[in-house]
Design a protein around this motif. Structure first.
Motif, short mmCIF file in Angstrom:
data_model
loop_
_atom_site.label_atom_id
_atom_site.label_comp_id
_atom_site.label_asym_id
_atom_site.label_seq_id
_atom_site.Cartn_x
_atom_site.Cartn_y
_atom_site.Cartn_z
N LYS A 262 0.83 -1.20 0.00
CA LYS A 262 0.00 0.00 0.00
C LYS A 262 0.87 1.26 0.00
N VAL A 263 1.96 1.24 0.78
CA VAL A 263 2.86 2.40 0.80
C VAL A 263 3.47 2.62 -0.57
N ARG A 264 3.90 1.54 -1.21
CA ARG A 264 4.48 1.66 -2.55
C ARG A 264 3.45 2.19 -3.54
N GLU A 265 2.23 1.72 -3.40
CA GLU A 265 1.17 2.22 -4.29
C GLU A 265 0.92 3.71 -4.06
N TYR A 266 0.86 4.11 -2.77
CA TYR A 266 0.67 5.53 -2.47
C TYR A 266 1.80 6.38 -3.05
N TYR A 267 3.03 5.90 -2.87
CA TYR A 267 4.18 6.67 -3.36
C TYR A 267 4.15 6.77 -4.88
N ASN A 268 3.90 5.66 -5.55
CA ASN A 268 3.87 5.69 -7.02
C ASN A 268 2.76 6.59 -7.53
N ARG A 269 1.60 6.53 -6.86
CA ARG A 269 0.49 7.37 -7.29
C ARG A 269 0.83 8.86 -7.10
N TYR A 270 1.44 9.18 -5.98
CA TYR A 270 1.81 10.58 -5.74
C TYR A 270 2.90 11.03 -6.72
N TYR A 271 3.86 10.14 -6.98
CA TYR A 271 4.94 10.51 -7.88
C TYR A 271 4.42 10.74 -9.30
N GLU A 272 3.49 9.91 -9.74
CA GLU A 272 2.93 10.10 -11.07
C GLU A 272 2.17 11.41 -11.17
N ALA A 273 1.51 11.81 -10.09
CA ALA A 273 0.72 13.05 -10.12
C ALA A 273 1.58 14.28 -9.88
N HIS A 274 2.74 14.13 -9.22
CA HIS A 274 3.57 15.28 -8.86
C HIS A 274 5.03 15.01 -9.23
N ARG A 275 5.25 14.52 -10.43
CA ARG A 275 6.60 14.14 -10.84
C ARG A 275 7.55 15.34 -10.82
N ASP A 276 7.13 16.44 -11.41
CA ASP A 276 8.01 17.60 -11.50
C ASP A 276 8.34 18.17 -10.12
N GLU A 277 7.32 18.23 -9.24
CA GLU A 277 7.57 18.77 -7.90
C GLU A 277 8.54 17.88 -7.12
N VAL A 278 8.37 16.57 -7.22
CA VAL A 278 9.26 15.65 -6.50
C VAL A 278 10.69 15.79 -7.01
N ASN A 279 10.86 15.82 -8.32
CA ASN A 279 12.21 15.96 -8.88
C ASN A 279 12.83 17.30 -8.51
N ALA A 280 12.01 18.36 -8.51
CA ALA A 280 12.54 19.68 -8.15
C ALA A 280 12.99 19.71 -6.69
N ARG A 281 12.21 19.11 -5.80
CA ARG A 281 12.61 19.09 -4.38
C ARG A 281 13.88 18.27 -4.19
N ALA A 282 13.98 17.15 -4.89
CA ALA A 282 15.19 16.33 -4.78
C ALA A 282 16.41 17.08 -5.30
N ALA A 283 16.25 17.76 -6.43
CA ALA A 283 17.38 18.55 -6.97
C ALA A 283 17.76 19.68 -6.03
N ALA A 284 16.76 20.32 -5.41
CA ALA A 284 17.06 21.40 -4.47
C ALA A 284 17.83 20.88 -3.26
N ARG A 285 17.46 19.69 -2.78
CA ARG A 285 18.22 19.11 -1.66
C ARG A 285 19.65 18.82 -2.06
N ARG A 286 19.84 18.30 -3.25
CA ARG A 286 21.21 18.01 -3.70
C ARG A 286 22.01 19.30 -3.90
N ASP A 287 21.37 20.33 -4.45
CA ASP A 287 22.08 21.58 -4.69
C ASP A 287 22.40 22.31 -3.39
N ALA A 288 21.59 22.10 -2.36
CA ALA A 288 21.83 22.81 -1.10
C ALA A 288 23.13 22.35 -0.43
N ASP A 289 23.52 21.10 -0.65
CA ASP A 289 24.75 20.59 -0.02
C ASP A 289 25.50 19.76 -1.07
N PRO A 290 26.22 20.41 -1.99
CA PRO A 290 26.88 19.64 -3.06
C PRO A 290 27.96 18.70 -2.55
#
Length: 414
Positions: A108-136
């Motif tokens: 169920k957790v995997r299903e929730y995560y996949n469903r959220y990722y499909e609906a908010h792909r750009d936001e998830v990738n942007a947050r992940a990139a921001a975390r990486r850029d904050a501490d290179p």
């Protein structure tokens, strides 16, 4: 005292006289479904005859509904408060409960995560990139650790990528070219080529800065002001540069006599030119100090290029005029130069080149050449030689044309 038969009869009579609530509700639903129009008409008639009572009942109903919603909201709020207090008072139990639920509901957790990722792909990738850029640095460390832990996986990915013949061939060619360049630089005594490979974080930062720059709504006006300012400054310096330099040199001499520290003449000239051009322009409110400095640098380069071209053209024109005025003398001098070269065992030089060289030696002190180099002088001599050759080849043709025209007029009586 009643007997059993009488008690059973009484119970049956009670069931008949008082049917169950389910039966009553079912009969009511059937009646409503069969008589919707009649019920609607009766309600309308009753409301028209008892309007005040209907409004009073409606107000009472709305009050009860509002009170019910208020009570339900209070109950929910109290429940949230109790849950929040419990979470604050029992953080370990809360964490254990969450972990236990996650362990029990992995799918169920995997299903929730996949469903959220499909609906908010750009936001998830942007947050992940921001975390990486904050501490290179931490990102690099994590990448190195992953590479150390997954050497086989990394090798497999590389093999899969190189399995494409085109990619493999392009990598071989790039490596061979890099080795050839390294050997060439080493043989020439030059240092190896240094390339700064931009990381993904740097590329994203550059893209953000570029987007902010080009999407600025005032950018068009900014560029217009910069362009007009640069053109106006260049025109002003071309027109008034010598006079402003004379004033600046006199000002510098005055400061020296007064014992003040020296100031470069160019700084004074361009500071005054910038002030004059800025006063004449209609708008300069978007220009910054960096813009003005860039404009001054470009103006210096452009003015120097134009003045150098003017000196070059003036030198060529003066030499050509000098050759035309003294062609006979230069011809004799060129022939004598060739004879001297022959006595020294040197090959003969073209007459036109010698004439151009002799004429240039005479006029170099008469025209300004402060911005010209030796290569410019050689280029000017070649151009003068070509013009002399062209004039010598075209002049006989002009004479022949004049003779032919005269003979034609005599024959035709024109």
């Amino acid at each position: 005292m009643n007997g059993p038969s009488e008690e059973g009869a009484a119970a049956q009579k009670s069931l008949v006289e008082h049917p169950s609530l389910d039966d009553a509700a079912e009969k009511r639903r059937q009646y409503v479904a069969a008589n919707r129009d009649r019920i609607r008409e009766m309600n309308r008639l009753w409301r028209s005859e008892h309007l005040d009572r209907a409004r009073e009942l409606n107000r009472d109903s709305m009050r009860r509904a509002a009170a019910r919603r208020h009570r339900e909201a209070e109950v929910r709020a109290r429940g949230r408060e109790r849950a929040e207090r419990w979470r604050v008072e029992h953080p370990e139990r809360r964490r254990e409960s969450q972990q236990r639920w996650v362990e029990e509901n992995r799918e169920k957790v995997r299903e929730y995560y996949n469903r959220y990722y499909e609906a908010h792909r750009d936001e998830v990738n942007a947050r992940a990139a921001a975390r990486r850029d904050a501490d290179p640095e931490r990102t690099k460390q994590i990448t190195r650790q992953w590479a150390e832990r997954n050497k086989e996986r990394r090798a497999e990915l590389q093999r899969n990528r190189r399995s494409d013949p085109k990619i493999y061939q392009s990598e071989l060619e790039a490596n061979a070219a890099a080795r050839r360049l390294k050997r060439s630089l080493s043989r020439a005594g030059l240092p190896p080529k240094r390339i700064h490979v931009a990381t993904a974080a740097e590329r994203r930062a550059n893209e953000r800065e570029a987007d902010a720059y080009f999407n600025d709504p005032s950018r068009l006006e900014h560029v217009r002001q910069f362009t007009v300012f640069a053109e106006s400054l260049t025109q002003h310096m071309l027109k008034n540069g010598p006079r402003m330099r004379e004033f600046a040199e006199a000002y510098v001499e005055t400061r020296a006599r007064m014992g003040l520290p020296p100031i470069p003449v160019e700084n004074i000239v361009y500071a005054r030119a910038v002030e004059i051009v800025a006063e004449r322009m209609r708008r300069v409110d978007l220009l910054t100090g960096r813009d003005v400095a860039a404009t001054v640098r470009s103006t210096k380069a452009e003015v120097r290029r134009i003045e150098r071209q003017q000196q070059f053209d003036g030198l060529v024109k003066t030499v050509v005029v000098q050759v035309h005025r003294n062609s006979a003398r230069y011809g004799v001098d060129a022939e004598m130069e060739n004879q001297a070269r022959a006595h020294q065992g040197k090959p003969r030089a073209p007459i036109d080149s010698l004439v151009a060289m002799l004429a240039m030696q005479e006029v170099l002190g008469e025209v300004p050449t402060s911005l010209l180099t030796i290569e410019d002088a050689r280029s000017a001599a070649r151009i003068v030689g070509l013009r002399i050759s062209m004039s010598r080849t075209t002049r006989p043709n002009l004479v022949d044309n004049l003779v032919h025209r005269r003979i034609f007029r005599e024959l035709t009586g024109g």
